[in-house]
Write a protein that holds these residues in place. Structure first.
Motif, PDB file in Angstrom:
ATOM      1  N   GLY A  97      33.911 -18.624  24.253  1.00 23.53           N
ATOM      2  CA  GLY A  97      33.612 -18.156  22.751  1.00 23.53           C
ATOM      3  C   GLY A  97      34.139 -16.967  22.162  1.00 23.53           C
ATOM      4  N   ASP A 208      37.907 -32.360  20.697  1.00 22.06           N
ATOM      5  CA  ASP A 208      37.168 -30.838  20.581  1.00 22.06           C
ATOM      6  C   ASP A 208      37.208 -30.338  21.907  1.00 22.06           C
ATOM      7  N   ASP A 210      37.409 -26.745  24.344  1.00 17.28           N
ATOM      8  CA  ASP A 210      36.843 -25.342  24.402  1.00 17.28           C
ATOM      9  C   ASP A 210      37.821 -24.314  23.992  1.00 17.28           C
ATOM     10  N   ASP A 235      37.975 -22.772  10.917  1.00 14.30           N
ATOM     11  CA  ASP A 235      36.723 -23.691  11.050  1.00 14.30           C
ATOM     12  C   ASP A 235      36.043 -23.640  12.512  1.00 14.30           C
ATOM     13  N   ARG A 236      37.165 -23.605  13.497  1.00 18.63           N
ATOM     14  CA  ARG A 236      36.593 -23.474  14.865  1.00 18.63           C
ATOM     15  C   ARG A 236      36.305 -22.230  15.492  1.00 18.63           C
ATOM     16  N   LYS A 239      32.946 -21.747  17.367  1.00 23.07           N
ATOM     17  CA  LYS A 239      32.694 -22.803  18.062  1.00 23.07           C
ATOM     18  C   LYS A 239      33.529 -23.081  19.461  1.00 23.07           C
ATOM     19  N   SER A 240      34.942 -22.907  19.382  1.00 23.17           N
ATOM     20  CA  SER A 240      35.766 -22.775  20.397  1.00 23.17           C
ATOM     21  C   SER A 240      36.345 -21.412  20.490  1.00 23.17           C
TER      22      SER A 240
END
Length: 286
Positions: A97, A208, A210, A235-236, A239-240
């Motif tokens: 993250g 998707d 990581d 946008d990621r 989340k990643s």
């Protein structure tokens, strides 16, 4: 006629000048160029502060479960007359993250490190442990079969990545994102480097991961495509993780919390990206 007439408006300097005069009209003083708006800088700072507040990088590094662990890694450029070590005994961990900006002079090994993390190259010594699903380096032009079309390459990669059950969806997504028109059905060997990067970028976003690896991926294409690429990464964020190389420090500040400064074969980790940038600036005399 009355000598006193009402003046509707002031005549221009050219109109006021005596037509018989040889004196040239004085040029108007040049106005200073307006400074660029700092709106984007403020946005990037605001975004980064929000991310920093939401992610405790130091605490994340203390977690035993790390996305990527690099241990005692050495990498040499090989050539007919030997080569020099580009990375020497490199050690660092990248938490889940946390997005990381790579900074350093040209030739410091930034792209080499991304290739190693993405599995496109192997270290001469040491190891890279990945406890996460890591993308290939987005922005690199290699990796496609030149005799196959863009569509065929996308289908091939989709099957390898386990996306065979949604090939039509992946193909449509990449085709829409890349915006290369009819060239999508032409052999990759006919593509420009930018077109290849567009395909690679769109293909990576169809899965998707990581951790996304980006090598100048946001510098490809025209202004509208660059904005689309930046938005895709934004946008990621959260989340990643994103591990990013870019000559634009603004985009690094926008996307990343932590930093790695590559210098003289070393890879030095900083919990705060600004500290990495500061050391980089000092190394180049800024």
């Amino acid at each position: 006629m009355n000598d006193k007439t009402k003046t509707v408006g002031q005549a221009s300097p050219a109109a006021q000048q005596d037509p018989n005069s040889t004196e040239k009209p004085k040029p108007k003083p040049k106005s200073k160029p307006k400074k660029r708006s700092s709106v984007e800088d403020r946005k990037a700072t605001k975004t980064r502060k929000a991310l920093t507040a939401a992610i405790d990088v130091k605490a994340a590094r203390e977690n035993p479960d790390q996305a990527i662990v690099v241990r005692n890694m050495w990498k040499k450029y090989h050539g007919p007359f030997g080569g020099d070590w580009v990375l020497r005994n490199v050690n660092f961990t990248i938490p889940h993250g946390v997005s990381v900006g790579l900074v350093g002079k040209n030739g410091a090994g930034k792209s080499t490190l991304l290739k190693l993390l993405g599995g496109m190259d192997a270290p001469d010594k040491g190891e890279i442990l990945k406890n996460s699903n890591v993308s290939w380096p987005i922005g690199l032009k290699g990796g496609f079969q030149g005799s196959m079309s863009g569509r065929q390459n996308v289908k091939f990669v989709a099957r390898i990545m386990g996306g065979g059950h949604r090939i039509d969806e992946i193909v449509e997504s990449v085709q829409d994102f890349a915006e290369i028109g009819k060239a999508f059905d032409q052999p990759i060997s006919t593509y420009s480097s930018g077109m290849k990067s567009r395909i690679g970028f769109g293909l990576s976003l169809a899965f998707d991961f990581d951790v996304y690896l980006s090598d100048e991926a946001t510098s490809v294409g025209d202004v509208s495509f660059k904005e689309k690429a930046k938005k895709a990464f934004r946008d990621r964020v959260g989340k990643s993780s994103i591990i990013m190389v870019s000559h634009s420090l603004g985009i690094l500040r926008d996307m990343c919390q932590a930093g790695i400064w590559l210098h003289n074969g070393e890879a030095l980790w900083f919990d705060d990206l600004e500290d990495a940038i500061e050391q980089y600036y000092k190394s180049i005399g800024k």
